[in-house]
Design a protein around this motif. Sequence first.
Motif, PDB file in Angstrom:
ATOM      1  N   ILE A   1      60.413  53.992  40.441  1.00 27.27           N
ATOM      2  CA  ILE A   1      60.124  53.768  39.702  1.00 27.27           C
ATOM      3  C   ILE A   1      59.492  52.813  39.667  1.00 27.27           C
ATOM      4  O   ILE A   1      60.072  51.563  40.792  1.00 27.27           O
ATOM      5  CB  ILE A   1      61.356  53.726  39.702  1.00 27.27           C
ATOM      6  CG1 ILE A   1      62.334  54.978  39.296  1.00 27.27           C
ATOM      7  CG2 ILE A   1      61.975  52.879  37.681  1.00 27.27           C
ATOM      8  CD1 ILE A   1      64.331  55.026  39.112  1.00 27.27           C
TER       9      ILE A   1
ATOM     10  N   GLY B   1      53.625  49.012  39.849  1.00 28.91           N
ATOM     11  CA  GLY B   1      52.495  47.713  40.553  1.00 28.91           C
ATOM     12  C   GLY B   1      52.059  49.023  41.778  1.00 28.91           C
ATOM     13  O   GLY B   1      51.750  49.908  42.082  1.00 28.91           O
ATOM     14  N   ALA B   2      51.416  47.890  43.235  1.00 31.63           N
ATOM     15  CA  ALA B   2      50.681  47.771  43.666  1.00 31.63           C
ATOM     16  C   ALA B   2      51.669  48.245  44.277  1.00 31.63           C
ATOM     17  O   ALA B   2      51.422  49.879  44.955  1.00 31.63           O
ATOM     18  CB  ALA B   2      50.302  46.953  45.098  1.00 31.63           C
TER      19      ALA B   2
ATOM     20  N   GLY C   1      54.287  50.940  44.091  1.00 35.28           N
ATOM     21  CA  GLY C   1      54.518  51.763  43.218  1.00 35.28           C
ATOM     22  C   GLY C   1      53.803  53.438  43.874  1.00 35.28           C
ATOM     23  O   GLY C   1      53.264  54.210  43.821  1.00 35.28           O
TER      24      GLY C   1
ATOM     25  N   ILE D   1      57.312  56.429  36.376  1.00 35.99           N
ATOM     26  CA  ILE D   1      57.322  55.572  35.319  1.00 35.99           C
ATOM     27  C   ILE D   1      57.845  53.983  35.713  1.00 35.99           C
ATOM     28  O   ILE D   1      58.019  53.762  36.557  1.00 35.99           O
ATOM     29  CB  ILE D   1      59.714  55.718  35.838  1.00 35.99           C
ATOM     30  CG1 ILE D   1      59.941  57.588  35.578  1.00 35.99           C
ATOM     31  CG2 ILE D   1      60.460  55.442  34.296  1.00 35.99           C
ATOM     32  CD1 ILE D   1      61.063  57.446  35.810  1.00 35.99           C
TER      33      ILE D   1
ATOM     34  N   GLY E   1      45.223  36.716  42.784  1.00 37.39           N
ATOM     35  CA  GLY E   1      44.477  36.415  43.874  1.00 37.39           C
ATOM     36  C   GLY E   1      43.007  35.634  42.832  1.00 37.39           C
ATOM     37  O   GLY E   1      41.495  35.973  42.982  1.00 37.39           O
TER      38      GLY E   1
ATOM     39  N   ALA F   1      60.643  50.547  43.325  1.00 37.00           N
ATOM     40  CA  ALA F   1      58.960  50.215  43.817  1.00 37.00           C
ATOM     41  C   ALA F   1      59.400  49.236  42.351  1.00 37.00           C
ATOM     42  O   ALA F   1      58.180  48.547  41.850  1.00 37.00           O
ATOM     43  CB  ALA F   1      58.003  51.102  43.144  1.00 37.00           C
TER      44      ALA F   1
ATOM     45  N   GLY G   1      56.654  41.828  33.678  1.00 37.56           N
ATOM     46  CA  GLY G   1      57.768  42.749  33.341  1.00 37.56           C
ATOM     47  C   GLY G   1      58.486  42.946  34.904  1.00 37.56           C
ATOM     48  O   GLY G   1      59.440  43.824  34.808  1.00 37.56           O
TER      49      GLY G   1
ATOM     50  N   PHE H   1      66.227  44.667  38.557  1.00 36.47           N
ATOM     51  CA  PHE H   1      66.594  46.667  38.631  1.00 36.47           C
ATOM     52  C   PHE H   1      66.910  46.832  40.219  1.00 36.47           C
ATOM     53  O   PHE H   1      68.014  47.776  40.314  1.00 36.47           O
ATOM     54  CB  PHE H   1      65.574  47.466  38.017  1.00 36.47           C
ATOM     55  CG  PHE H   1      65.547  48.380  37.816  1.00 36.47           C
ATOM     56  CD1 PHE H   1      66.485  49.400  36.958  1.00 36.47           C
ATOM     57  CD2 PHE H   1      64.892  49.807  38.652  1.00 36.47           C
ATOM     58  CE1 PHE H   1      66.875  51.039  36.766  1.00 36.47           C
ATOM     59  CE2 PHE H   1      65.605  50.412  38.477  1.00 36.47           C
ATOM     60  CZ  PHE H   1      66.113  51.510  38.063  1.00 36.47           C
TER      61      PHE H   1
HETATM   62  C1  LIG Z   1      50.202  34.824  39.622  1.00 34.68           C
HETATM   63  C2  LIG Z   1      50.447  35.834  41.755  1.00 34.68           C
HETATM   64  C3  LIG Z   1      49.527  35.889  42.345  1.00 34.68           C
HETATM   65  C4  LIG Z   1      49.215  37.076  43.455  1.00 34.68           C
HETATM   66  N1  LIG Z   1      48.019  37.122  43.956  1.00 34.68           N
HETATM   67  C5  LIG Z   1      48.226  37.908  45.634  1.00 34.68           C
HETATM   68  C6  LIG Z   1      47.238  38.382  45.650  1.00 34.68           C
HETATM   69  O1  LIG Z   1      46.423  37.436  45.643  1.00 34.68           O
HETATM   70  N2  LIG Z   1      46.944  39.157  47.221  1.00 34.68           N
HETATM   71  C7  LIG Z   1      48.480  39.476  47.325  1.00 34.68           C
HETATM   72  O2  LIG Z   1      48.433  40.759  48.961  1.00 34.68           O
HETATM   73  N3  LIG Z   1      49.348  39.346  46.860  1.00 34.68           N
HETATM   74  C8  LIG Z   1      49.585  38.496  45.673  1.00 34.68           C
HETATM   75  N4  LIG Z   1      50.758  38.288  45.043  1.00 34.68           N
HETATM   76  C9  LIG Z   1      51.783  38.742  45.099  1.00 34.68           C
HETATM   77  C10 LIG Z   1      51.496  40.495  44.937  1.00 34.68           C
HETATM   78  O3  LIG Z   1      51.033  40.653  43.286  1.00 34.68           O
HETATM   79  C11 LIG Z   1      53.061  41.092  44.862  1.00 34.68           C
HETATM   80  O4  LIG Z   1      53.395  41.187  45.814  1.00 34.68           O
HETATM   81  C12 LIG Z   1      52.191  42.804  44.568  1.00 34.68           C
HETATM   82  O5  LIG Z   1      52.074  42.548  43.484  1.00 34.68           O
HETATM   83  C13 LIG Z   1      54.101  43.164  43.982  1.00 34.68           C
HETATM   84  O6  LIG Z   1      53.994  44.721  43.994  1.00 34.68           O
HETATM   85  P1  LIG Z   1      55.026  45.458  43.787  1.00 34.68           P
HETATM   86  O7  LIG Z   1      54.708  46.946  43.420  1.00 34.68           O
HETATM   87  O8  LIG Z   1      55.955  45.369  44.495  1.00 34.68           O
HETATM   88  O9  LIG Z   1      56.120  45.133  42.412  1.00 34.68           O
HETATM   89  P2  LIG Z   1      55.117  44.667  40.938  1.00 34.68           P
HETATM   90  O10 LIG Z   1      53.866  44.356  41.373  1.00 34.68           O
HETATM   91  O11 LIG Z   1      55.831  43.470  40.376  1.00 34.68           O
HETATM   92  O12 LIG Z   1      55.211  46.347  40.095  1.00 34.68           O
HETATM   93  C14 LIG Z   1      57.091  46.891  40.001  1.00 34.68           C
HETATM   94  C15 LIG Z   1      56.495  47.257  38.552  1.00 34.68           C
HETATM   95  O13 LIG Z   1      57.728  48.054  38.041  1.00 34.68           O
HETATM   96  C16 LIG Z   1      58.279  48.594  36.800  1.00 34.68           C
HETATM   97  N5  LIG Z   1      59.335  47.868  36.637  1.00 34.68           N
HETATM   98  C17 LIG Z   1      60.289  46.987  37.142  1.00 34.68           C
HETATM   99  N6  LIG Z   1      61.301  46.913  35.783  1.00 34.68           N
HETATM  100  C18 LIG Z   1      61.114  48.209  35.909  1.00 34.68           C
HETATM  101  C19 LIG Z   1      62.545  49.090  35.227  1.00 34.68           C
HETATM  102  N7  LIG Z   1      63.565  48.423  35.274  1.00 34.68           N
HETATM  103  N8  LIG Z   1      62.102  50.303  35.103  1.00 34.68           N
HETATM  104  C20 LIG Z   1      60.527  51.133  35.465  1.00 34.68           C
HETATM  105  N9  LIG Z   1      59.859  49.562  35.631  1.00 34.68           N
HETATM  106  C21 LIG Z   1      59.875  48.187  35.852  1.00 34.68           C
HETATM  107  C22 LIG Z   1      57.684  46.561  35.879  1.00 34.68           C
HETATM  108  O14 LIG Z   1      57.068  46.706  34.912  1.00 34.68           O
HETATM  109  C23 LIG Z   1      55.726  46.502  37.129  1.00 34.68           C
HETATM  110  O15 LIG Z   1      55.165  47.428  36.622  1.00 34.68           O
HETATM  111  C24 LIG Z   1      50.180  37.925  43.768  1.00 34.68           C
HETATM  112  C25 LIG Z   1      50.928  37.160  42.703  1.00 34.68           C
HETATM  113  C26 LIG Z   1      51.811  36.500  41.544  1.00 34.68           C
HETATM  114  C27 LIG Z   1      52.479  36.069  40.861  1.00 34.68           C
END
Ligand SMILES: Cc1cc2nc3c(=O)[nH]c(=O)nc-3n(C[C@H](O)[C@H](O)[C@H](O)COP(=O)(O)OP(=O)(O)OC[C@H]3O[C@@H](n4cnc5c(N)ncnc54)[C@H](O)[C@@H]3O)c2cc1C
Length: 252
Positions: free
Chosen positions: A9, A12-13, A15, A32, A46, A158, A168, A172
């Motif tokens: 679920i 992002g990066a 998942g 999903i 970035g 994730a 988004g 959750f």
């Molecule tokens: C402005 C900004 C710049 C950044 N720059 C960098 C960078 O240059 N380098 C770097 O390493 N990191 C950077 N980061 C941090 C990095 O983007 C995050 O650490 C990383 O994207 C997190 O990945 P994730 O998969 O854990 O979560 P997320 O990317 O938040 O993905 C979570 C996913 O879950 C989905 N989701 C949420 N709730 C639900 C639900 N209830 N049901 C179904 N789906 C759901 C969301 O839609 C989303 O697609 C940056 C962050 C920001 C905000």
Amino acid sequence: MRVFDVVVIGAGAAGLMCALTAGQRGKSVLVIDRANKVGKKILMSGGGRCNFTNLDVQPNNFISQNPHYCKSALSRYTQWDFIGLVAEYDIAYHEKTLGQLFCDDSAKEIVDLLLNECNKADVTITTRCEILSVEKNESGYSLTTSNGEYECESLVIATGGLSMPKLGATPFGYKIAQQFGLNVLPTRAALVPFTLHDKDKDTLAELSGIAVDVYASCNNTTFKEAMLFTHRGLSGPAMLQISSYWEAGDSL
Ligand SMILES: Cc1cc2nc3c(=O)[nH]c(=O)nc-3n(C[C@H](O)[C@H](O)[C@H](O)COP(=O)(O)OP(=O)(O)OC[C@H]3O[C@@H](n4cnc5c(N)ncnc54)[C@H](O)[C@@H]3O)c2cc1C
């Protein structure tokens, strides 16, 4: 009822990386996401060029109550593994300060790389799908979603942290952790700029846009990097880094 070995679920990066790895291991995988498209935070990362890794990744760069976890995780998949994958896709990149690697062109290339690896590993991705309930059963988990019912042996949450709800972000993951009886620690902001009180903002307004090299120190940790005055307060790498060590009331 559709059945997969693994349901992830959150697309992002984390998942997508998890899904493609499970797919490469021969598992049937469904990802999903409730958003209309995957990897939105990567696209913003970035400044749109995604700082996708660092030449000098070390366990002590990570803040964790269990530093040993970072040691084992980083030794199993290193920055060189990801740099190798980026090279396979001919994605042009450059080094900025302190070993940070950015795409020359666009963060979209990193999203496309992850999607292509998912595709090669036969991962199914579904977007605009709400999770209505998650239950444990004898063989794994059953999920009720806006797209129907799913069952899986392994369920990966994730869904990321709370930053950028416009992209988004939802609580959750924390709610599911609580549902399954896991201890959830209070959350707080990290890697964020500082907002000044109105009086200080007025005093420093003329400096907005100016960057200076500083030592930013708080709670026995120091970063020597650039600090940027903004119209709201203090930003730039030094302040973003030290924000993870600062709590309201601490002096900087
Ligand atoms: C402005 C900004 C710049 C950044 N720059 C960098 C960078 O240059 N380098 C770097 O390493 N990191 C950077 N980061 C941090 C990095 O983007 C995050 O650490 C990383 O994207 C997190 O990945 P994730 O998969 O854990 O979560 P997320 O990317 O938040 O993905 C979570 C996913 O879950 C989905 N989701 C949420 N709730 C639900 C639900 N209830 N049901 C179904 N789906 C759901 C969301 O839609 C989303 O697609 C940056 C962050 C920001 C905000």
